[in-house]
Design a protein around this motif. Structure first.
Motif, PDB file in Angstrom:
ATOM      1  N   VAL A 166     -42.345  52.306 -56.820  1.00 56.34           N
ATOM      2  CA  VAL A 166     -42.612  52.859 -55.690  1.00 56.34           C
ATOM      3  C   VAL A 166     -41.720  53.775 -55.716  1.00 56.34           C
ATOM      4  CG1 VAL A 166     -45.069  51.825 -55.616  1.00 56.34           C
ATOM      5  CG2 VAL A 166     -42.732  50.893 -54.085  1.00 56.34           C
ATOM      6  N   ASP A 167     -41.818  54.766 -54.388  1.00 56.48           N
ATOM      7  CA  ASP A 167     -40.718  55.350 -54.076  1.00 56.48           C
ATOM      8  C   ASP A 167     -40.752  54.513 -52.504  1.00 56.48           C
ATOM      9  OD1 ASP A 167     -40.957  57.252 -55.721  1.00 56.48           O
ATOM     10  OD2 ASP A 167     -42.325  58.851 -54.987  1.00 56.48           O
ATOM     11  N   SER A 168     -41.173  53.078 -51.797  1.00 57.99           N
ATOM     12  CA  SER A 168     -40.721  53.140 -51.313  1.00 57.99           C
ATOM     13  C   SER A 168     -40.260  51.527 -51.758  1.00 57.99           C
ATOM     14  CB  SER A 168     -41.976  51.881 -50.278  1.00 57.99           C
ATOM     15  OG  SER A 168     -42.917  51.122 -51.440  1.00 57.99           O
ATOM     16  N   TYR A 169     -39.282  50.845 -49.978  1.00 56.37           N
ATOM     17  CA  TYR A 169     -38.658  50.080 -50.551  1.00 56.37           C
ATOM     18  C   TYR A 169     -39.523  48.797 -51.330  1.00 56.37           C
ATOM     19  CZ  TYR A 169     -34.690  52.503 -47.407  1.00 56.37           C
ATOM     20  OH  TYR A 169     -34.389  52.637 -46.891  1.00 56.37           O
ATOM     21  N   ALA A 170     -40.163  47.966 -50.882  1.00 56.97           N
ATOM     22  CA  ALA A 170     -41.392  47.349 -51.116  1.00 56.97           C
ATOM     23  C   ALA A 170     -42.243  47.467 -52.126  1.00 56.97           C
ATOM     24  CB  ALA A 170     -41.099  46.187 -50.372  1.00 56.97           C
ATOM     25  N   ILE A 171     -42.373  46.772 -52.862  1.00 52.99           N
ATOM     26  CA  ILE A 171     -43.743  46.017 -53.360  1.00 52.99           C
ATOM     27  C   ILE A 171     -44.412  44.836 -53.182  1.00 52.99           C
ATOM     28  CG2 ILE A 171     -45.476  46.045 -55.595  1.00 52.99           C
ATOM     29  CD1 ILE A 171     -43.546  47.552 -56.719  1.00 52.99           C
ATOM     30  N   THR A 172     -45.369  44.930 -52.123  1.00 51.16           N
ATOM     31  CA  THR A 172     -46.196  43.675 -52.098  1.00 51.16           C
ATOM     32  C   THR A 172     -47.270  43.604 -52.505  1.00 51.16           C
ATOM     33  OG1 THR A 172     -47.132  44.376 -49.743  1.00 51.16           O
ATOM     34  CG2 THR A 172     -44.689  43.100 -49.930  1.00 51.16           C
TER      35      THR A 172
ATOM     36  N   ARG B 123     -46.961  34.686 -45.693  1.00 51.93           N
ATOM     37  CA  ARG B 123     -47.201  36.537 -45.525  1.00 51.93           C
ATOM     38  C   ARG B 123     -46.888  36.802 -44.491  1.00 51.93           C
ATOM     39  NH1 ARG B 123     -51.012  40.208 -48.273  1.00 51.93           N
ATOM     40  NH2 ARG B 123     -52.101  41.280 -46.479  1.00 51.93           N
ATOM     41  N   ALA B 124     -47.178  35.774 -42.879  1.00 50.94           N
ATOM     42  CA  ALA B 124     -46.733  36.039 -41.626  1.00 50.94           C
ATOM     43  C   ALA B 124     -44.765  36.467 -42.053  1.00 50.94           C
ATOM     44  CB  ALA B 124     -47.244  34.927 -40.848  1.00 50.94           C
ATOM     45  N   GLU B 125     -44.218  35.852 -42.268  1.00 48.68           N
ATOM     46  CA  GLU B 125     -43.112  35.529 -42.603  1.00 48.68           C
ATOM     47  C   GLU B 125     -42.099  36.943 -43.533  1.00 48.68           C
ATOM     48  OE1 GLU B 125     -40.712  32.320 -43.701  1.00 48.68           O
ATOM     49  OE2 GLU B 125     -41.694  30.919 -42.161  1.00 48.68           O
TER      50      GLU B 125
ATOM     51  N   GLY C 129     -42.429  53.217 -42.640  1.00 54.80           N
ATOM     52  CA  GLY C 129     -41.526  53.044 -41.644  1.00 54.80           C
ATOM     53  C   GLY C 129     -40.362  53.364 -41.782  1.00 54.80           C
ATOM     54  N   ALA C 130     -39.319  53.261 -40.713  1.00 57.31           N
ATOM     55  CA  ALA C 130     -38.394  54.206 -40.991  1.00 57.31           C
ATOM     56  C   ALA C 130     -36.698  53.257 -41.172  1.00 57.31           C
ATOM     57  CB  ALA C 130     -38.170  54.748 -39.178  1.00 57.31           C
ATOM     58  N   GLN C 131     -37.231  52.078 -41.228  1.00 59.58           N
ATOM     59  CA  GLN C 131     -35.784  51.346 -41.251  1.00 59.58           C
ATOM     60  C   GLN C 131     -35.164  50.849 -43.034  1.00 59.58           C
ATOM     61  OE1 GLN C 131     -35.753  49.040 -37.973  1.00 59.58           O
ATOM     62  NE2 GLN C 131     -37.616  47.995 -38.933  1.00 59.58           N
TER      63      GLN C 131
ATOM     64  N   LEU D   4     -40.864  43.125 -43.878  1.00 57.78           N
ATOM     65  CA  LEU D   4     -41.058  44.343 -44.097  1.00 57.78           C
ATOM     66  C   LEU D   4     -41.074  45.080 -42.456  1.00 57.78           C
ATOM     67  CD1 LEU D   4     -42.608  43.410 -47.364  1.00 57.78           C
ATOM     68  CD2 LEU D   4     -40.352  44.906 -46.334  1.00 57.78           C
ATOM     69  N   ALA D   5     -41.310  44.881 -41.445  1.00 57.69           N
ATOM     70  CA  ALA D   5     -41.799  45.412 -39.875  1.00 57.69           C
ATOM     71  C   ALA D   5     -41.081  46.175 -39.839  1.00 57.69           C
ATOM     72  CB  ALA D   5     -42.205  44.713 -38.912  1.00 57.69           C
ATOM     73  N   GLY D   6     -41.791  47.846 -39.854  1.00 58.40           N
ATOM     74  CA  GLY D   6     -40.811  48.789 -39.585  1.00 58.40           C
ATOM     75  C   GLY D   6     -39.918  49.152 -41.193  1.00 58.40           C
ATOM     76  N   VAL D   7     -40.297  48.731 -42.071  1.00 56.25           N
ATOM     77  CA  VAL D   7     -40.162  48.986 -43.421  1.00 56.25           C
ATOM     78  C   VAL D   7     -41.115  49.606 -44.205  1.00 56.25           C
ATOM     79  CG1 VAL D   7     -38.966  48.749 -45.466  1.00 56.25           C
ATOM     80  CG2 VAL D   7     -38.102  47.519 -43.188  1.00 56.25           C
TER      81      VAL D   7
END
Length: 138
Positions: A44-50, A94-96, A126-128, A101-104
């Protein structure tokens, strides 16, 4: 006697089907006893895959199988797309992980098929950039 025989025959068929399914799963195990799937590329082009939530029972009191030790083991292998690039694979509550990843910008696997291989993602904006994942305590 006819009803008892029919009930016992149905129970026998159910047990035979369960045994056949377990036997097939055991037959498919490779790599030191792990069930394996073909190697595929997840990108993917994003930072992470979940992935979606995986519920695991960790308390032996909740699940009494009459045996001790782990119910199952999981092994993940990951390689970077290019030399010198690091890959981080993590498993956490999942919550942690969501808080991390909030904002990412990250992408969650929503559907996967193996024959033929296809995967669909839902990207969360996300922007950060994320902080260093290896420093997390989950």
């Amino acid at each position: 006697m006819l009803i008892l025989g029919a009930v016992l025959a149905l129970v026998g068929l159910a047990l035979t089907g369960a045994a056949a399914g377990l036997g097939a799963a055991v037959f498919q195990q490779r790599d030191q006893g792990y069930l394996t799937f073909p190697t595929q590329r997840y990108a993917v082009d994003s930072y992470a895959i979940t992935s979606e939530q995986l519920e695991v029972v960790l308390d032996d009191d909740d699940l009494d199988l009459g045996r001790s030790g782990p119910v199952a083991s999981l092994m993940l292998r990951a390689t970077s797309p290019g030399p010198g690039q690091d890959v981080f694979v993590g498993v956490g509550p999942r919550a942690e992980v969501a808080a991390y990843l909030a904002g990412v910008e990250h992408s969650e696997i929503t559907q996967i098929g193996f024959n033929p291989f296809r995967v669909t993602y839902q990207t969360s904006p996300g922007a950060q950039p994320p902080t260093t994942p290896g420093l997390q305590d989950f």
